[in-house]
Design a protein around this motif. Structure first.
Motif, PDB file in Angstrom:
ATOM      1  N   THR A  79      61.538  97.763 100.649  1.00  0.00           N
ATOM      2  CA  THR A  79      61.449  99.167 100.239  1.00  0.00           C
ATOM      3  C   THR A  79      62.691  99.615  99.464  1.00  0.00           C
ATOM      4  N   ALA A  80      63.707  98.748  99.416  1.00  0.00           N
ATOM      5  CA  ALA A  80      64.963  99.109  98.753  1.00  0.00           C
ATOM      6  C   ALA A  80      64.791  99.129  97.240  1.00  0.00           C
ATOM      7  N   GLU A  81      65.581  99.968  96.573  1.00  0.00           N
ATOM      8  CA  GLU A  81      65.596 100.030  95.122  1.00  0.00           C
ATOM      9  C   GLU A  81      66.819  99.289  94.606  1.00  0.00           C
ATOM     10  N   LEU A  82      66.751  98.868  93.365  1.00  0.00           N
ATOM     11  CA  LEU A  82      67.785  98.010  92.802  1.00  0.00           C
ATOM     12  C   LEU A  82      68.456  98.680  91.608  1.00  0.00           C
ATOM     13  N   TYR A 200      56.132  90.686  92.888  1.00  0.00           N
ATOM     14  CA  TYR A 200      54.862  90.768  93.611  1.00  0.00           C
ATOM     15  C   TYR A 200      54.899  89.874  94.848  1.00  0.00           C
ATOM     16  N   GLU A 201      55.449  88.671  94.688  1.00  0.00           N
ATOM     17  CA  GLU A 201      55.459  87.700  95.785  1.00  0.00           C
ATOM     18  C   GLU A 201      56.578  87.945  96.791  1.00  0.00           C
ATOM     19  N   THR A 202      57.716  88.449  96.324  1.00  0.00           N
ATOM     20  CA  THR A 202      58.876  88.567  97.212  1.00  0.00           C
ATOM     21  C   THR A 202      59.148  89.986  97.704  1.00  0.00           C
ATOM     22  N   VAL A 203      58.554  90.995  97.027  1.00  0.00           N
ATOM     23  CA  VAL A 203      58.814  92.389  97.405  1.00  0.00           C
ATOM     24  C   VAL A 203      57.528  93.111  97.778  1.00  0.00           C
ATOM     25  N   TYR A 204      56.586  93.233  96.842  1.00  0.00           N
ATOM     26  CA  TYR A 204      55.403  94.056  97.075  1.00  0.00           C
ATOM     27  C   TYR A 204      54.554  93.546  98.243  1.00  0.00           C
ATOM     28  N   MET A 205      54.366  92.236  98.319  1.00  0.00           N
ATOM     29  CA  MET A 205      53.534  91.672  99.390  1.00  0.00           C
ATOM     30  C   MET A 205      54.175  91.845 100.762  1.00  0.00           C
ATOM     31  N   ARG A 206      55.480  92.083 100.804  1.00  0.00           N
ATOM     32  CA  ARG A 206      56.188  92.263 102.074  1.00  0.00           C
ATOM     33  C   ARG A 206      56.414  93.732 102.404  1.00  0.00           C
ATOM     34  N   HIS A 207      56.019  94.611 101.485  1.00  0.00           N
ATOM     35  CA  HIS A 207      56.194  96.043 101.708  1.00  0.00           C
ATOM     36  C   HIS A 207      55.205  96.515 102.786  1.00  0.00           C
ATOM     37  N   PRO A 208      55.637  97.380 103.703  1.00  0.00           N
ATOM     38  CA  PRO A 208      54.724  97.834 104.771  1.00  0.00           C
ATOM     39  C   PRO A 208      53.492  98.569 104.250  1.00  0.00           C
ATOM     40  N   GLY A 209      53.538  99.097 103.034  1.00  0.00           N
ATOM     41  CA  GLY A 209      52.384  99.809 102.491  1.00  0.00           C
ATOM     42  C   GLY A 209      51.519  98.955 101.577  1.00  0.00           C
ATOM     43  N   PHE A 210      51.778  97.644 101.540  1.00  0.00           N
ATOM     44  CA  PHE A 210      51.044  96.755 100.628  1.00  0.00           C
ATOM     45  C   PHE A 210      49.557  96.734 100.933  1.00  0.00           C
ATOM     46  N   GLN A 211      48.745  96.834  99.890  1.00  0.00           N
ATOM     47  CA  GLN A 211      47.288  96.814 100.007  1.00  0.00           C
ATOM     48  C   GLN A 211      46.756  95.529  99.388  1.00  0.00           C
TER      49      GLN A 211
END
Length: 379
Positions: A79-82, A200-211
């Motif tokens: 969820t962190a921003e860069l 997508y593979e390292t951030v979005y898929m691990r996000h608690p809100g991922f659909q």
């Protein structure tokens, strides 16, 4: 099959390894007679000094796969921003940005898709991400975010910003022009496209809100190809291939020879083929090579594709423009050659090239474009 991904050992541009000068081409044996629109394909090929290799099938090319990306620390917060600038980078040297502003397969507490701004330069010396709710997506928000990047990282406003989604053209163009930045619709945002794949593979898929299974809101256009403008016509063409070392040599000489064309950062893209690996390409010959190369140089040339069903070549330029670049008579022989060319391109991770010459007997190229055919990002 090679899979192109970031070189995990390098996240910034470095000087490419030098190569001993060699004659990069070998003779092109008797080619198949294929028409280039109303013109004819070269019918003779005696011991050419321009030594393109005859096109071979994928089985004859030895492909070395790039290194696998390093695994991401599981403690990293998705969820962190860069907000990052390579410490050794001169901020004034970053004049071109690549930008994506789109929804992600992530829901916020309201059950709405989160939007994200992702910005980088082509060497990934600059990296920036920021999430936004879907009810603030407009040119003002984007303009303010661009100014924030400059303030946070101490970099000047860029001269150009490339983007690849046609649906965002209005918002991005308006924001850029109000800031005096030139917006460039282009699919040659390769660092950005590969970074989105990685995120997508390292951030979005691990996000608690991922659909899981959520489809991209703004898909990339793939319009029906148009007729080629008259000024882009050639006279002869051929499927050819070059050893990887020769491709590197040709690209490195673009600036020194002041030739038309475009290169890619092969090191950053993790492209590490054996020097003898054969890279597929298209050689185009015409008596008006310089004018043709100049016109092509004014376009944002992205990729070349052999359309087996329609028996033609498709040139992709800019953000969503496709042209029927050449046609040929559909026979078992020409179909087999086109299929082999596409298979070799796929085995090389989409890497291929376009070369423009005075004629097929010439000993150099007037224009040389190194191209990469990437699948659309999953977001």
């Amino acid at each position: 099959m090679a899979v192109i991904s970031f070189n995990p050992t390098r996240m910034k541009h470095s000087t490419a390894q030098s190569h001993k000068p060699i004659n990069p081409f070998t003779s092109l044996s008797k080619p198949t007679k294929i028409s280039f629109h109303s013109f004819k394909f070269a019918t003779e090929s005696p011991n050419k000094t321009l030594n393109f290799q005859k096109f071979n099938s994928v089985s004859e090319s030895s492909v070395s796969l790039p290194m696998e990306a390093e695994s991401v620390d599981e403690e990293d917060d998705p969820t962190a921003e860069l907000s990052y600038l390579e410490p050794e980078t001169d901020p004034e040297s970053i004049s071109d940005w690549e930008l994506d502003f789109c929804s992600r397969p992530i829901l916020d507490i309201r059950g709405k898709k989160i939007w994200e701004l992702v910005v980088c330069d082509n060497t990934l010396s600059l990296q920036y991400t920021k999430y936004f709710p879907n009810n603030v997506i407009n040119s003002i928000t984007l303009k303010d975010a661009i100014l924030s990047i400059c303030d946070e990282l101490g970099v000047p406003l860029p001269d150009k910003i490339r983007y690849f989604r046609s649906q965002m053209q209005t918002i991005i163009s308006k924001s850029c022009r109000e800031l005096g930045i030139k917006p460039i619709p282009s699919k040659r945002c390769l660092s950005l496209l590969l970074w989105l794949q990685e995120r997508y593979e390292t951030v979005y898929m691990r996000h608690p809100g991922f659909q899981k299974g959520s489809k991209p809101l703004l898909t990339l256009d793939n319009p029906f190809p148009m007729e080629l403008p008259e000024n882009l016509y050639g006279e002869k063409w051929a499927f050819v291939q070059l050893p990887f070392s020769a491709v590197q040599e040709e690209v490195s000489s673009l600036e020194t020879r002041f030739a038309f064309g475009a290169s890619l950062d092969l090191d950053l893209l993790g492209i590490e083929f054996d020097d003898k690996t054969l890279i597929p390409g298209l050689a185009v010959a015409t008596s008006r090579a310089k004018p043709l190369a100049a016109w092509m140089n004014g376009l944002d040339v992205c990729s070349m594709e052999a359309d087996i069903d329609r028996a033609c070549l498709i040139l992709s330029v800019g953000i969503s423009t496709r042209y029927v670049y050449a046609t040929y008579k559909k026979t078992p022989v020409t179909t087999s050659e086109a299929e082999a060319w596409e298979a070799t391109k796929k085995a090389c991770g989409g890497l291929h090239f376009l070369a423009i010459q005075g004629d097929l007997d010439s000993d150099d190229c007037v224009g040389f474009w190194l191209l990469l055919d990437l699948p659309p990002p999953p977001v």
